[in-house]
Design an enzyme around this catalytic site. Structure first.
Site, PDB file in Angstrom:
ATOM      1  N   THR A 197       0.833  -1.201   0.000  1.00 55.22           N
ATOM      2  CA  THR A 197       0.000   0.000   0.000  1.00 55.22           C
ATOM      3  C   THR A 197       0.868   1.250   0.000  1.00 55.22           C
ATOM      4  O   THR A 197       2.098   1.164  -0.164  1.00 55.22           O
ATOM      5  CB  THR A 197      -1.051  -0.066   1.147  1.00 55.22           C
ATOM      6  OG1 THR A 197      -1.969   1.020   0.973  1.00 55.22           O
ATOM      7  CG2 THR A 197      -0.434   0.002   2.531  1.00 55.22           C
ATOM      8  N   ALA A 253      -8.749  11.957  -8.953  1.00 52.75           N
ATOM      9  CA  ALA A 253      -7.734  11.660  -9.967  1.00 52.75           C
ATOM     10  C   ALA A 253      -6.454  11.120  -9.335  1.00 52.75           C
ATOM     11  O   ALA A 253      -5.363  11.285  -9.880  1.00 52.75           O
ATOM     12  CB  ALA A 253      -7.445  12.919 -10.794  1.00 52.75           C
ATOM     13  N   ASP A 293      -6.658  -4.263  -6.787  1.00 58.12           N
ATOM     14  CA  ASP A 293      -7.624  -3.170  -6.569  1.00 58.12           C
ATOM     15  C   ASP A 293      -8.576  -3.113  -7.760  1.00 58.12           C
ATOM     16  O   ASP A 293      -9.779  -2.860  -7.600  1.00 58.12           O
ATOM     17  CB  ASP A 293      -6.912  -1.812  -6.438  1.00 58.12           C
ATOM     18  CG  ASP A 293      -6.160  -1.674  -5.119  1.00 58.12           C
ATOM     19  OD1 ASP A 293      -6.548  -2.346  -4.141  1.00 58.12           O
ATOM     20  OD2 ASP A 293      -5.184  -0.906  -5.079  1.00 58.12           O
ATOM     21  N   LYS A 324      -5.231  17.594 -13.204  1.00 57.99           N
ATOM     22  CA  LYS A 324      -4.971  16.171 -12.922  1.00 57.99           C
ATOM     23  C   LYS A 324      -5.984  15.283 -13.645  1.00 57.99           C
ATOM     24  O   LYS A 324      -5.647  14.188 -14.099  1.00 57.99           O
ATOM     25  CB  LYS A 324      -5.020  15.911 -11.417  1.00 57.99           C
ATOM     26  CG  LYS A 324      -3.789  16.408 -10.685  1.00 57.99           C
ATOM     27  CD  LYS A 324      -3.640  15.638  -9.378  1.00 57.99           C
ATOM     28  CE  LYS A 324      -3.419  16.578  -8.225  1.00 57.99           C
ATOM     29  NZ  LYS A 324      -3.660  15.956  -6.928  1.00 57.99           N
ATOM     30  N   LYS A 374       3.307   1.517  -3.882  1.00 57.62           N
ATOM     31  CA  LYS A 374       2.654   0.810  -4.995  1.00 57.62           C
ATOM     32  C   LYS A 374       3.364   0.977  -6.341  1.00 57.62           C
ATOM     33  O   LYS A 374       3.257   0.111  -7.200  1.00 57.62           O
ATOM     34  CB  LYS A 374       1.188   1.240  -5.127  1.00 57.62           C
ATOM     35  CG  LYS A 374       0.295   0.692  -4.015  1.00 57.62           C
ATOM     36  CD  LYS A 374      -1.155   1.036  -4.287  1.00 57.62           C
ATOM     37  CE  LYS A 374      -2.053   0.514  -3.188  1.00 57.62           C
ATOM     38  NZ  LYS A 374      -3.482   0.672  -3.493  1.00 57.62           N
TER      39      LYS A 374
END
Ligand code: ATR
Length: 269
Positions: free
Chosen positions: A62, A125, A102, A153, A66
């Site tokens: 996490t 975003a 995910d 973004k 990542k």
């Protein structure tokens, strides 16, 4: 041989992943345990050395690792490459592989709908928005939009994934089939009383999907439900990303209903 699994992140804070995976090992009689390992950015390299040396049989990854973890593994799935992030490490023989469950977790509750919506807007975003967009594309949803408070973004994501860029102020002007919240609005703490969507902006038939799972029913979901919309809580994404990890690690399926109840009991306690 007793196997060792765990989650790395920094700061790791409280995580319910150990509860889920240790319950699954126990239920299926797998000789393994799952720990929470706080690993700082500076310690990632030496930790990844340990993953190979010990070896550690599988990892959840996490924030903030990542992306960085991709430099230390042998293969990256197409899905994880598209997101640009890995949340799961597992071994395929001697190869240390990276996957992004995910995306799998995000998709799972949408796959079980009788009819997939034909349009969807992603709010936010960040990394979770990227996983959501990749998931919506994997589902074949034709019209996808992204809206973010900081428009630049959203523009970057829209360009990268070839989806529509929507101004934050205009997000409620289109009757989207699915609204996905990936912002922290509604999360327990300072954002709890907030929602990324006006309650008058819901119309019956829309599906509201929040990736926030604490609280289980955010203001966004509560107001969507009151307006006659179908809702999907972030618990589903969390549950299914975990079930997919467990499958990659053990080749076995955790009991889905039992695991959901375990998470509900844990979050409600
Ligand atoms: P993650 O990687 O977990 O998705 P993140 O990168 O911190 O988390 O992204 C959080 C998203 O929520 C961002 O898109 C952020 O918008 P900005 O790019 O404008 O920062 C959005 N967000 C955070 N707080 C917000 C708020 N109060 N209102 C609207 N959007 C918010």
């Amino acid at each position: 041989m007793f196997k060792s699994y765990g989650i790395i992140g920094w700061p790791l804070g409280h995580t319910i992943s150990p509860t889920l995976h240790n319950w699954g090992f126990d239920k299926l009689g797998v000789e393994a345990s799952y720990a929470a390992w706080p690993v700082s950015t500076g310690d990632l390299s030496s930790f990844m050395g340990q993953v190979r040396a010990r070896p550690i049989s599988g990892l959840s990854v996490t924030i903030p690792h990542k992306q960085a973890v991709m430099d230390y593994i042998d293969t990256v799935s197409d899905r994880a490459a598209q997101v640009g992030a890995v949340n799961t490490l597992y071994w395929d023989n001697d190869a240390l592989c990276g996957e992004n469950t995910d995306v799998i977790g995000f998709i799972a509750p949408l796959r079980s709908l009788e009819k997939c919506p034909d349009s969807a807007i992603v709010l936010g975003a960040g990394g979770a928005a990227r996983a959501a967009i990749v998931g919506l594309k994997e589902l074949g949803i034709k019209h996808i939009g992204v809206a973010n408070r900081t428009h630049a973004k959203a523009e970057l994501l829209a360009e990268q994934f070839n989806v529509d860029c929507i101004y934050w102020e205009e997000r409620m002007n289109t009757p989207w089939g699915l609204i996905c919240n990936t912002t922290p609005l509604g999360m327990s703490g300072e954002f709890e009383t907030l929602s990324p969507w006006d309650k008058d902006g819901f119309t019956p038939g829309m599906i509201a999907y929040d990736i926030v799972y604490n609280p289980l029913e955010t203001r966004f979901l509560r107001e969507a439900k009151a307006a006659g919309c179908r809702t999907i809580s972030g618990l589903e994404m969390f549950l299914h990303q975990g079930l997919a990890q467990f499958q990659l690690w053990t080749g076995q399926d955790m009991d889905e209903a039992g695991a959901r109840q375990l998470l509900l009991d844990t979050l409600n306690s």
